[in-house]
Design a protein around this motif. Structure first.
Motif, PDB file in Angstrom:
ATOM      1  N   TYR A 112      -3.789   5.665   0.080  1.00 35.58           N
ATOM      2  CA  TYR A 112      -4.611   6.295   1.097  1.00 35.58           C
ATOM      3  C   TYR A 112      -3.864   7.519   1.643  1.00 35.58           C
ATOM      4  O   TYR A 112      -2.734   7.799   1.239  1.00 35.58           O
ATOM      5  CB  TYR A 112      -4.989   5.326   2.213  1.00 35.58           C
ATOM      6  CG  TYR A 112      -3.829   4.732   2.992  1.00 35.58           C
ATOM      7  CD1 TYR A 112      -3.366   5.335   4.165  1.00 35.58           C
ATOM      8  CD2 TYR A 112      -3.192   3.576   2.577  1.00 35.58           C
ATOM      9  CE1 TYR A 112      -2.310   4.799   4.885  1.00 35.58           C
ATOM     10  CE2 TYR A 112      -2.132   3.026   3.282  1.00 35.58           C
ATOM     11  CZ  TYR A 112      -1.705   3.647   4.442  1.00 35.58           C
ATOM     12  OH  TYR A 112      -0.651   3.101   5.146  1.00 35.58           O
ATOM     13  N   GLY A 113      -4.529   8.271   2.533  1.00 30.76           N
ATOM     14  CA  GLY A 113      -3.904   9.474   3.061  1.00 30.76           C
ATOM     15  C   GLY A 113      -3.895  10.642   2.082  1.00 30.76           C
ATOM     16  O   GLY A 113      -3.062  11.537   2.177  1.00 30.76           O
ATOM     17  N   ILE A 114      -4.840  10.644   1.125  1.00 32.10           N
ATOM     18  CA  ILE A 114      -4.910  11.708   0.116  1.00 32.10           C
ATOM     19  C   ILE A 114      -5.706  12.871   0.698  1.00 32.10           C
ATOM     20  O   ILE A 114      -6.869  12.734   1.061  1.00 32.10           O
ATOM     21  CB  ILE A 114      -5.583  11.192  -1.174  1.00 32.10           C
ATOM     22  CG1 ILE A 114      -4.797  10.014  -1.747  1.00 32.10           C
ATOM     23  CG2 ILE A 114      -5.703  12.315  -2.202  1.00 32.10           C
ATOM     24  CD1 ILE A 114      -5.511   9.263  -2.873  1.00 32.10           C
ATOM     25  N   THR A 115      -5.085  14.046   0.788  1.00 36.73           N
ATOM     26  CA  THR A 115      -5.731  15.192   1.414  1.00 36.73           C
ATOM     27  C   THR A 115      -5.939  16.368   0.466  1.00 36.73           C
ATOM     28  O   THR A 115      -6.443  17.422   0.868  1.00 36.73           O
ATOM     29  CB  THR A 115      -4.906  15.681   2.624  1.00 36.73           C
ATOM     30  OG1 THR A 115      -3.585  16.023   2.169  1.00 36.73           O
ATOM     31  CG2 THR A 115      -4.817  14.612   3.690  1.00 36.73           C
ATOM     32  N   PRO A 125       0.825  -1.210   0.000  1.00 37.76           N
ATOM     33  CA  PRO A 125       0.000   0.000   0.000  1.00 37.76           C
ATOM     34  C   PRO A 125       0.859   1.261   0.000  1.00 37.76           C
ATOM     35  O   PRO A 125       2.008   1.256   0.471  1.00 37.76           O
ATOM     36  CB  PRO A 125      -0.803  -0.117   1.303  1.00 37.76           C
ATOM     37  CG  PRO A 125      -0.724  -1.570   1.679  1.00 37.76           C
ATOM     38  CD  PRO A 125       0.608  -2.040   1.194  1.00 37.76           C
ATOM     39  N   THR A 126       0.305   2.346  -0.508  1.00 37.32           N
ATOM     40  CA  THR A 126       0.997   3.631  -0.561  1.00 37.32           C
ATOM     41  C   THR A 126       0.278   4.648   0.306  1.00 37.32           C
ATOM     42  O   THR A 126      -0.896   4.959   0.066  1.00 37.32           O
ATOM     43  CB  THR A 126       1.070   4.158  -2.018  1.00 37.32           C
ATOM     44  OG1 THR A 126       1.818   3.253  -2.815  1.00 37.32           O
ATOM     45  CG2 THR A 126       1.731   5.532  -2.064  1.00 37.32           C
ATOM     46  N   ASN A 127       0.968   5.136   1.316  1.00 38.09           N
ATOM     47  CA  ASN A 127       0.440   6.208   2.152  1.00 38.09           C
ATOM     48  C   ASN A 127       0.883   7.535   1.550  1.00 38.09           C
ATOM     49  O   ASN A 127       2.039   7.935   1.675  1.00 38.09           O
ATOM     50  CB  ASN A 127       0.945   6.079   3.587  1.00 38.09           C
ATOM     51  CG  ASN A 127       0.334   7.127   4.510  1.00 38.09           C
ATOM     52  OD1 ASN A 127      -0.432   7.979   4.082  1.00 38.09           O
ATOM     53  ND2 ASN A 127       0.682   7.058   5.782  1.00 38.09           N
ATOM     54  N   VAL A 128      -0.037   8.211   0.867  1.00 35.71           N
ATOM     55  CA  VAL A 128       0.297   9.467   0.190  1.00 35.71           C
ATOM     56  C   VAL A 128       0.632  10.550   1.208  1.00 35.71           C
ATOM     57  O   VAL A 128       1.538  11.359   0.995  1.00 35.71           O
ATOM     58  CB  VAL A 128      -0.876   9.899  -0.712  1.00 35.71           C
ATOM     59  CG1 VAL A 128      -0.606  11.262  -1.345  1.00 35.71           C
ATOM     60  CG2 VAL A 128      -1.121   8.845  -1.792  1.00 35.71           C
ATOM     61  N   ALA A 129      -0.105  10.579   2.322  1.00 43.15           N
ATOM     62  CA  ALA A 129       0.145  11.523   3.421  1.00 43.15           C
ATOM     63  C   ALA A 129       0.230  12.966   2.926  1.00 43.15           C
ATOM     64  O   ALA A 129       1.136  13.715   3.281  1.00 43.15           O
ATOM     65  CB  ALA A 129       1.428  11.140   4.167  1.00 43.15           C
ATOM     66  N   GLY A 130      -0.720  13.344   2.084  1.00 44.56           N
ATOM     67  CA  GLY A 130      -0.743  14.708   1.573  1.00 44.56           C
ATOM     68  C   GLY A 130      -1.472  14.780   0.248  1.00 44.56           C
ATOM     69  O   GLY A 130      -2.327  13.950  -0.073  1.00 44.56           O
ATOM     70  N   ALA A 131      -1.113  15.772  -0.534  1.00 44.41           N
ATOM     71  CA  ALA A 131      -1.753  15.974  -1.832  1.00 44.41           C
ATOM     72  C   ALA A 131      -1.287  14.916  -2.833  1.00 44.41           C
ATOM     73  O   ALA A 131      -0.118  14.523  -2.834  1.00 44.41           O
ATOM     74  CB  ALA A 131      -1.445  17.373  -2.349  1.00 44.41           C
ATOM     75  N   LEU A 160     -11.719   8.569   9.354  1.00 44.06           N
ATOM     76  CA  LEU A 160     -10.761   8.963   8.319  1.00 44.06           C
ATOM     77  C   LEU A 160     -10.903  10.458   8.064  1.00 44.06           C
ATOM     78  O   LEU A 160     -12.012  10.986   8.012  1.00 44.06           O
ATOM     79  CB  LEU A 160     -11.031   8.212   7.014  1.00 44.06           C
ATOM     80  CG  LEU A 160     -10.529   6.779   6.886  1.00 44.06           C
ATOM     81  CD1 LEU A 160     -11.047   6.163   5.592  1.00 44.06           C
ATOM     82  CD2 LEU A 160      -9.018   6.737   6.896  1.00 44.06           C
ATOM     83  N   THR A 161      -9.779  11.118   7.870  1.00 41.05           N
ATOM     84  CA  THR A 161      -9.797  12.533   7.496  1.00 41.05           C
ATOM     85  C   THR A 161      -9.156  12.731   6.132  1.00 41.05           C
ATOM     86  O   THR A 161      -8.825  13.853   5.749  1.00 41.05           O
ATOM     87  CB  THR A 161      -9.047  13.374   8.544  1.00 41.05           C
ATOM     88  OG1 THR A 161      -7.706  12.881   8.676  1.00 41.05           O
ATOM     89  CG2 THR A 161      -9.735  13.313   9.899  1.00 41.05           C
ATOM     90  N   SER A 162      -8.989  11.638   5.394  1.00 40.51           N
ATOM     91  CA  SER A 162      -8.364  11.700   4.074  1.00 40.51           C
ATOM     92  C   SER A 162      -9.078  10.708   3.161  1.00 40.51           C
ATOM     93  O   SER A 162     -10.005  10.023   3.568  1.00 40.51           O
ATOM     94  CB  SER A 162      -6.866  11.380   4.173  1.00 40.51           C
ATOM     95  OG  SER A 162      -6.676  10.099   4.757  1.00 40.51           O
ATOM     96  N   GLU A 163      -8.607  10.614   1.907  1.00 42.74           N
ATOM     97  CA  GLU A 163      -9.291   9.808   0.901  1.00 42.74           C
ATOM     98  C   GLU A 163      -8.408   8.637   0.452  1.00 42.74           C
ATOM     99  O   GLU A 163      -7.188   8.661   0.610  1.00 42.74           O
ATOM    100  CB  GLU A 163      -9.644  10.676  -0.319  1.00 42.74           C
ATOM    101  CG  GLU A 163     -10.255  12.030   0.021  1.00 42.74           C
ATOM    102  CD  GLU A 163     -11.448  11.940   0.955  1.00 42.74           C
ATOM    103  OE1 GLU A 163     -12.335  11.111   0.696  1.00 42.74           O
ATOM    104  OE2 GLU A 163     -11.491  12.710   1.946  1.00 42.74           O
ATOM    105  N   THR A 164      -9.050   7.615  -0.111  1.00 39.23           N
ATOM    106  CA  THR A 164      -8.326   6.463  -0.657  1.00 39.23           C
ATOM    107  C   THR A 164      -8.577   6.361  -2.153  1.00 39.23           C
ATOM    108  O   THR A 164      -9.528   6.938  -2.699  1.00 39.23           O
ATOM    109  CB  THR A 164      -8.765   5.145   0.008  1.00 39.23           C
ATOM    110  OG1 THR A 164     -10.128   4.869  -0.351  1.00 39.23           O
ATOM    111  CG2 THR A 164      -8.639   5.218   1.516  1.00 39.23           C
TER     112      THR A 164
END
Length: 360
Positions: free
Chosen positions: A356-359, A185-191, A293-297
């Motif tokens: 995931y972690g797309i903000t 999995p990839t944690n984008v942790a941002g834009a 969740l406060t971000s998108e997948t």
């Protein structure tokens, strides 16, 4: 109860052409479940588990000098995943007085039986759509599908739900099969960045055509982020998935679509009554809210057989069928169940990717 005024007493209510129609204010159309039914469906006619066979290594060999003694050992290169069928139900209960006496004849604005049956089919479809993005290993989640967080994992990197999954279909990741069952999995942790989309799509690509993802799924917010940032650069083109009719954006060989049942900020916590109802009934009250969740997948999926399969029972009642109404003991309540039995399986997690972690 207050007394009626003269207008209420003297005037009938208006009954227009659409007065008996019900507006859906709770369900969402989900492209993933529709795609699985249309393209990945397999018949399940019985058995204590559903097998998925795969290779996890190659046979010995290589370039050689004349006279070399070949390695003629016979290493095992085949293995089998084993998935249990999962069961879903939605109950329909009604009073005989209501459906046979009161909601009958010319006084019937709409059929209560028809309303509840249509609602039950929508409910079970929504439950399965929610379940596809959840696991079956955490406490309370055991009745659920072996969902995408379990399939698209490597036992070293957390999925969107914060967990790692050591096994898939009873086989241990990283054991004798090595990395054959891994998808990181990839944690984008941002834009979200275009390079991240390209690299993750490429990570699930092992050739052309059937060896690359054909659909992408994200939330409404995630879809908006991508459209705003990249469509103006002509890196995405609006399109429509021809078999399903869902609008989307074309990216390489995949159609990216939005679904409100994809994990993200909108579905998180105790907000959607259908989500809360499913989790509560599924877990027997152990789980009553969606993970916060406060971000998108976003998910790149090779939604083709044999890389992803959606098994449906051949029994008519368990293929989203109805048991029929049965009288309750010592009461005038009648009840019946809409049922499903089947499984989501994959023998090739590497053909899929999760972000995931797309903000933004």
């Amino acid at each position: 109860m207050p007394e009626l005024n003269q207008i209420d007493v003297a005037t009938r209510r208006y009954l227009g052409e659409s007065s008996g129609k019900l507006i859906d204010n709770v369900f969402q159309q989900d492209p993933l479940l529709a795609f699985l039914k249309a393209n990945c469906s397999e018949k399940y006619s019985g058995g204590r588990y559903i097998p998925e066979n795969f290779w996890y290594n190659g046979l010995p060999g290589g370039s050689y000098n004349k006279g070399k003694t070949f390695n003629i050992t016979q290493p095992q290169v085949e293995q089998q995943l084993q998935f249990n069928p999962k069961f879903f139900e939605v109950n329909v209960s009604l009073f005989k007085e209501d459906i046979q006496v009161i909601n009958a004849g010319p006084a019937q604005l709409f059929s209560l039986i028809k309303s509840r049956m249509e609602n039950s089919y929508s409910t079970i479809s929504a439950h399965m759509s929610i379940a596809l993005f959840l696991n079956d290993q955490a406490a309370g989640y055991e009745p659920n599908f072996t969902g995408l967080p379990v399939i698209v994992n490597d036992n070293g990197t957390a999925s969107w739900d914060g967990s790692t999954y050591a096994t898939l279909g009873t086989i241990t990741r990283g054991g004798a099969v090595g990395t054959a069952l891994n998808s990181i999995p990839t944690n984008v942790a941002g834009a979200i960045q275009y390079l991240t989309l390209e690299n993750t799509y490429g990570a699930a690509t092992f050739g052309t055509g059937q060896y690359e993802p054909n659909i992408g799924l994200t939330t409404v917010l995630g879809y908006g982020y991508i459209k705003q940032k990249f469509q103006t650069q002509q890196r995405f083109n609006d399109t429509q998935e021809p078999q399903l009719g869902f609008n989307g954006m074309k990216f390489n060989g995949a159609t990216l679509m939005k679904t409100r049942y994809c994990p993200g900020s909108a579905i998180s916590a105790a907000t959607d009554p259908i989500v809360v109802g499913y989790l509560t009934e599924m877990s027997g009250g152990v789980v009553t809210a969606y993970p916060t969740l406060t971000s998108e997948t976003l998910w790149w999926l090779n939604a083709r057989k044999p890389y992803l399969k959606f098994y449906v029972s051949t029994d008519p009642e368990y293929a989203i069928g109805f048991t029929g109404f049965k009288p309750g003991q010592g009461t005038t309540i009648v009840c019946g169940q809409v049922l499903f039995a089947g499984a989501l399986t994959s023998g090739g997690p590497r053909y899929h990717q999760q972000l995931y972690g797309i903000t933004g």
